[in-house]
Design a protein around this motif. Structure first.
Motif, PDB file in Angstrom:
ATOM      1  N   ALA A   1       0.715  -1.137  -0.152  1.00  0.00           N
ATOM      2  CA  ALA A   1      -0.010   0.067  -0.121  1.00  0.00           C
ATOM      3  C   ALA A   1       0.768   1.236  -0.119  1.00  0.00           C
ATOM      4  O   ALA A   1       0.773   2.217  -0.912  1.00  0.00           O
ATOM      5  CB  ALA A   1      -0.973  -0.058   1.262  1.00  0.00           C
ATOM      6  N   ILE A   2       1.916   1.275   0.776  1.00  0.00           N
ATOM      7  CA  ILE A   2       2.962   2.482   0.984  1.00  0.00           C
ATOM      8  C   ILE A   2       3.540   2.591  -0.381  1.00  0.00           C
ATOM      9  O   ILE A   2       3.701   3.650  -0.783  1.00  0.00           O
ATOM     10  CB  ILE A   2       3.640   2.345   2.049  1.00  0.00           C
ATOM     11  N   LEU A   3       4.192   1.586  -0.699  1.00  0.00           N
ATOM     12  CA  LEU A   3       5.049   1.737  -2.092  1.00  0.00           C
ATOM     13  C   LEU A   3       4.136   2.022  -3.298  1.00  0.00           C
ATOM     14  O   LEU A   3       4.633   3.041  -3.926  1.00  0.00           O
ATOM     15  CB  LEU A   3       5.644   0.218  -2.178  1.00  0.00           C
ATOM     16  N   ILE A   4       2.923   1.380  -3.592  1.00  0.00           N
ATOM     17  CA  ILE A   4       2.216   1.892  -4.680  1.00  0.00           C
ATOM     18  C   ILE A   4       1.675   3.218  -4.527  1.00  0.00           C
ATOM     19  O   ILE A   4       1.922   4.004  -5.566  1.00  0.00           O
ATOM     20  CB  ILE A   4       1.113   0.862  -5.109  1.00  0.00           C
ATOM     21  N   THR A   5       1.299   3.732  -3.394  1.00  0.00           N
ATOM     22  CA  THR A   5       0.666   5.005  -3.296  1.00  0.00           C
ATOM     23  C   THR A   5       1.790   5.997  -3.632  1.00  0.00           C
ATOM     24  O   THR A   5       1.570   7.003  -4.149  1.00  0.00           O
ATOM     25  CB  THR A   5       0.026   5.069  -1.914  1.00  0.00           C
ATOM     26  N   CYS A   6       2.955   5.937  -2.843  1.00  0.00           N
ATOM     27  CA  CYS A   6       3.964   7.008  -3.080  1.00  0.00           C
ATOM     28  C   CYS A   6       4.538   7.162  -4.524  1.00  0.00           C
ATOM     29  O   CYS A   6       4.754   8.115  -5.112  1.00  0.00           O
ATOM     30  CB  CYS A   6       5.178   6.375  -2.317  1.00  0.00           C
ATOM     31  N   VAL A   7       4.565   5.844  -5.228  1.00  0.00           N
ATOM     32  CA  VAL A   7       5.287   6.035  -6.501  1.00  0.00           C
ATOM     33  C   VAL A   7       4.237   6.473  -7.530  1.00  0.00           C
ATOM     34  O   VAL A   7       4.585   7.348  -8.344  1.00  0.00           O
ATOM     35  CB  VAL A   7       5.672   4.358  -6.949  1.00  0.00           C
ATOM     36  N   ALA A   8       2.988   6.177  -7.308  1.00  0.00           N
ATOM     37  CA  ALA A   8       1.903   6.480  -8.066  1.00  0.00           C
ATOM     38  C   ALA A   8       1.454   7.951  -8.026  1.00  0.00           C
ATOM     39  O   ALA A   8       1.300   8.835  -8.920  1.00  0.00           O
ATOM     40  CB  ALA A   8       0.540   5.508  -7.980  1.00  0.00           C
ATOM     41  N   ALA A   9       1.617   8.538  -6.804  1.00  0.00           N
ATOM     42  CA  ALA A   9       0.958   9.760  -6.277  1.00  0.00           C
ATOM     43  C   ALA A   9       2.230  11.036  -6.493  1.00  0.00           C
ATOM     44  O   ALA A   9       1.822  12.015  -6.558  1.00  0.00           O
ATOM     45  CB  ALA A   9       0.451   9.691  -5.183  1.00  0.00           C
ATOM     46  N   ALA A  10       3.447  10.396  -6.608  1.00  0.00           N
ATOM     47  CA  ALA A  10       4.385  11.470  -6.499  1.00  0.00           C
ATOM     48  C   ALA A  10       4.538  12.455  -7.536  1.00  0.00           C
ATOM     49  O   ALA A  10       4.424  12.016  -8.729  1.00  0.00           O
ATOM     50  CB  ALA A  10       5.927  10.894  -6.472  1.00  0.00           C
ATOM     51  N   PRO A  11       4.437  13.597  -7.480  1.00  0.00           N
ATOM     52  CA  PRO A  11       4.185  14.602  -8.655  1.00  0.00           C
ATOM     53  C   PRO A  11       5.339  14.440  -9.594  1.00  0.00           C
ATOM     54  O   PRO A  11       5.315  14.849 -10.886  1.00  0.00           O
ATOM     55  CB  PRO A  11       3.977  16.008  -7.881  1.00  0.00           C
ATOM     56  N   THR A  12       6.483  14.683  -8.943  1.00  0.00           N
ATOM     57  CA  THR A  12       7.834  14.307  -9.895  1.00  0.00           C
ATOM     58  C   THR A  12       8.723  13.126  -9.409  1.00  0.00           C
ATOM     59  O   THR A  12       8.111  12.775  -8.221  1.00  0.00           O
ATOM     60  CB  THR A  12       8.672  15.650  -9.954  1.00  0.00           C
ATOM     61  N   ARG A  13       9.339  12.782 -10.134  1.00  0.00           N
ATOM     62  CA  ARG A  13      10.116  11.596  -9.855  1.00  0.00           C
ATOM     63  C   ARG A  13      11.771  11.767  -9.781  1.00  0.00           C
ATOM     64  O   ARG A  13      12.090  12.695 -10.918  1.00  0.00           O
ATOM     65  CB  ARG A  13       9.900  10.399 -10.406  1.00  0.00           C
ATOM     66  N   GLN A  14      12.712  11.336  -9.020  1.00  0.00           N
ATOM     67  CA  GLN A  14      14.107  11.759  -8.902  1.00  0.00           C
ATOM     68  C   GLN A  14      14.399  10.872 -10.495  1.00  0.00           C
ATOM     69  O   GLN A  14      13.946  10.177 -10.801  1.00  0.00           O
ATOM     70  CB  GLN A  14      14.593  11.314  -7.547  1.00  0.00           C
ATOM     71  N   SER A  15      15.555  11.520 -10.956  1.00  0.00           N
ATOM     72  CA  SER A  15      16.544  10.989 -11.989  1.00  0.00           C
ATOM     73  C   SER A  15      16.977   9.728 -11.367  1.00  0.00           C
ATOM     74  O   SER A  15      17.345   9.205 -10.562  1.00  0.00           O
ATOM     75  CB  SER A  15      17.443  11.715 -12.446  1.00  0.00           C
TER      76      SER A  15
END
Length: 529
Positions: free
Chosen positions: A205-219
């Motif tokens: 739940a934490i993993l999927i939510t953070c990756v899906a909801a992040a407005p930008t992603r680090q390089s």
């Protein structure tokens, strides 16, 4: 009852007379000397993972790795330490298959040592393992307390956390875990299975939510190739090796399943399986969660400077303090189950050591309560040790890192000593064991010893070359106090402590089929009385 344990032994029998004496000593108090074996194979795997919870450990200590080496240490360090811990798990698993006992390392050290050294070696390893587990419990309880205050700061950013307040919450968690062990865990034999399912759900739940909801992603470059040095050492080697405490903490308490062996059915097979499963799942969940969190970070400086970087990263990724609060509440439940499990393993270890005469008043300390079916005094000893470490945490914020380092250092030392003894004996031990490593055993035993030597030196370094008193690495002081306490205990028990041997294990192992026959005899109309 036969004096020989099941399977062929390399060593010669030590005399029937001694076995009879041991039998009288082990069983003189009847059923209060043994635990109720009500944990199955899947449950002990779950309990092992509740202690070595890969994603929870990496998430809660990721700030150490980010400051001491950066993302490269977090990810590549986890791959490296996982490979090392496969060797450790194989080393421990083979000995657990040959000599299953809640005492684990100190029992093996006694059996593998020569007659002149068995008492001293077993005693040293016994106390080393006990202190390792007390620091493990303290580390889990500290993280639980910090999660609670991080939740408070999420909604009250101006709230200033006082260390004494953290200590009060720390003591509440510590005490609640003991009460659960006393009155609830024996009624919840499937706790390990429940934890396995619950932890996996929260992880996903934490993993999927953070990756899906992040407005930008680090390089990719940031996630896989960032090196940072926020401590005083200029040597990259020192920075990287000391920062490896973060990924290594994933496997703190790797031997947890060993110390629950006498709560477990068929431990000679179940315990080695649990050890290897713990490493595999610890690496998988810890690595995937770390990658997900690193890609989801929006403001690295703000995350690392927060009370709990894990929570800060979730709030940054989701943009919702409410989401962070929900996930942290679930994470706190995971930690509370872990605190129960580590107290359980620690108490079983203390109980076994007392049963073998390693503590004063061993007849009382090494007994199991007739109605609660748990070792009450060892649980209280575990609570006391954790309380003392909590008081040190109030005195200095750097004690947290010292506690993390100590629990891994002491654990590794307790693994390395019987490994050295085993190699000196030409790796001869009980034949017919479930796990036989053959020539691979020399490799994994050697890796265990070498890794211990490196960490014993490097993880005692302070954060900078000329530290102020508040920035010292207090691991040495903690280890020194522990050495003094064990020395005082030796003055009391040196005449009575003989060290366990294979005959003792034969008597313990023979209890299980006898108990199953007794349980079957108490079944009336399909309901156990």
């Amino acid at each position: 009852m036969s004096a020989d344990p099941p399977g062929k032994l390399v060593e010669e029998p030590k005399g029937v007379g001694k076995v009879v004496d041991k039998e009288v000593n082990l069983h003189q108090d009847g059923p209060t000397q043994s635990l109720k074996r009500n944990i199955g194979g899947l449950a002990i795997i779950g309990l092992g993972m509740s202690i070595c919870n890969g994603w929870a450990a990496m998430s809660s200590t990721i700030v150490i790795g980010l400051a001491q080496g950066g993302t490269a240490v977090v990810l590549y360090g986890l791959i490296f330490t996982s490979a090392i811990n496969v060797c450790l798990a194989l080393t421990l698993g083979e000995m657990a298959a040959a000599y299953p006992s809640a005492g684990g390392q100190y029992v093996w050290s006694s059996i593998l040592a020569g007659p002149r050294m068995k008492r001293a070696m077993s005693f040293v390893v016994g106390w080393t393992t006990i202190f390792s587990w007390i620091t493990i419990v303290a580390s889990v309880v500290i993280i639980s307390a910090e999660v609670i205050f991080a939740l408070v700061q999420t909604y009250q950013p101006l709230f200033v956390i006082q260390r004494w307040q953290v200590f009060l919450v720390y003591m509440a968690v510590n005490t609640a875990s003991i009460l659960c062990n006393l009155f609830a865990l024996q009624r919840l034999p499937r706790m390990g299975t429940f934890f396995l399912c619950f932890s996996t759900i929260i992880f996903l739940a934490i993993l999927i939510t953070c990756v899906a909801a992040a407005p930008t992603r680090q390089s990719n470059e940031f996630v896989w190739g960032t090196y940072t040095n926020e401590i005083g050492w200029t040597s990259s080697f020192v920075v990287v090796v000391t920062g490896a405490v973060n990924p290594a903490y994933v496997f703190a308490g790797l031997d947890g399943a060993i110390h629950i062996a006498e709560d477990c059915r068929r431990p000679a097979r179940a315990v080695p399986s649990a050890l290897l499963s713990t490493v595999g799942m610890g690496f998988l969940t810890g690595f995937v969660m770390s990658v997900g969190l690193l890609y989801s970070i929006q403001d690295l400086d703000a995350a690392t400077s927060s009370e709990l970087p894990f929570l800060a990263i979730i709030v940054q990724a989701t943009g919702s303090p409410a989401a962070g609060a929900v996930f942290m509440t679930a994470f706190l439940l995971v930690l509370l189950v872990s605190s129960n499990s580590v107290h359980q393993a620690t108490s079983r270890l203390i109980w076994s050591f007392a049963r073998d005469g390693g503590l004063p008043y061993s007849r009382h300390v090494g007994s199991v309560h007739p109605t609660l079916h748990v070792p009450v005094i060892p649980l209280l000893i575990s609570w006391t040790g954790v309380t003392i470490l909590g008081a040190l945490y109030v005195a200095s914020t750097t004690v947290y890192n010292s506690i993390i380092a100590c629990c891994i250092i002491l654990g590794n030392v307790s693994f390395a000593i019987p490994s050295v003894q085993l190699m000196l004996r030409g790796r001869k031990m009980r034949e017919g064991r479930w796990l036989r490593l053959g020539m691979l055993g020399w490799v994994v035993n050697g890796v265990t010893v070498a890794w211990t030597a490196i960490t014993l030196i490097m993880w005692l370094f302070p954060l900078e070359p000329d530290p102020a008193p508040a920035d010292m690495n207090y691991s040495v002081a903690v280890l020194g106090v522990m050495a003094i306490l064990s020395g005082l205990d030796w003055l009391v028990v040196r005449k009575s402590f003989s060290g366990p041997d294979v005959e003792d294990l034969a008597l313990i192992e023979d209890e299980e089929p006898a108990r199953r026959r007794s349980d079957a005899a108490t079944m009336v109309d399909g309901v156990q009385e």
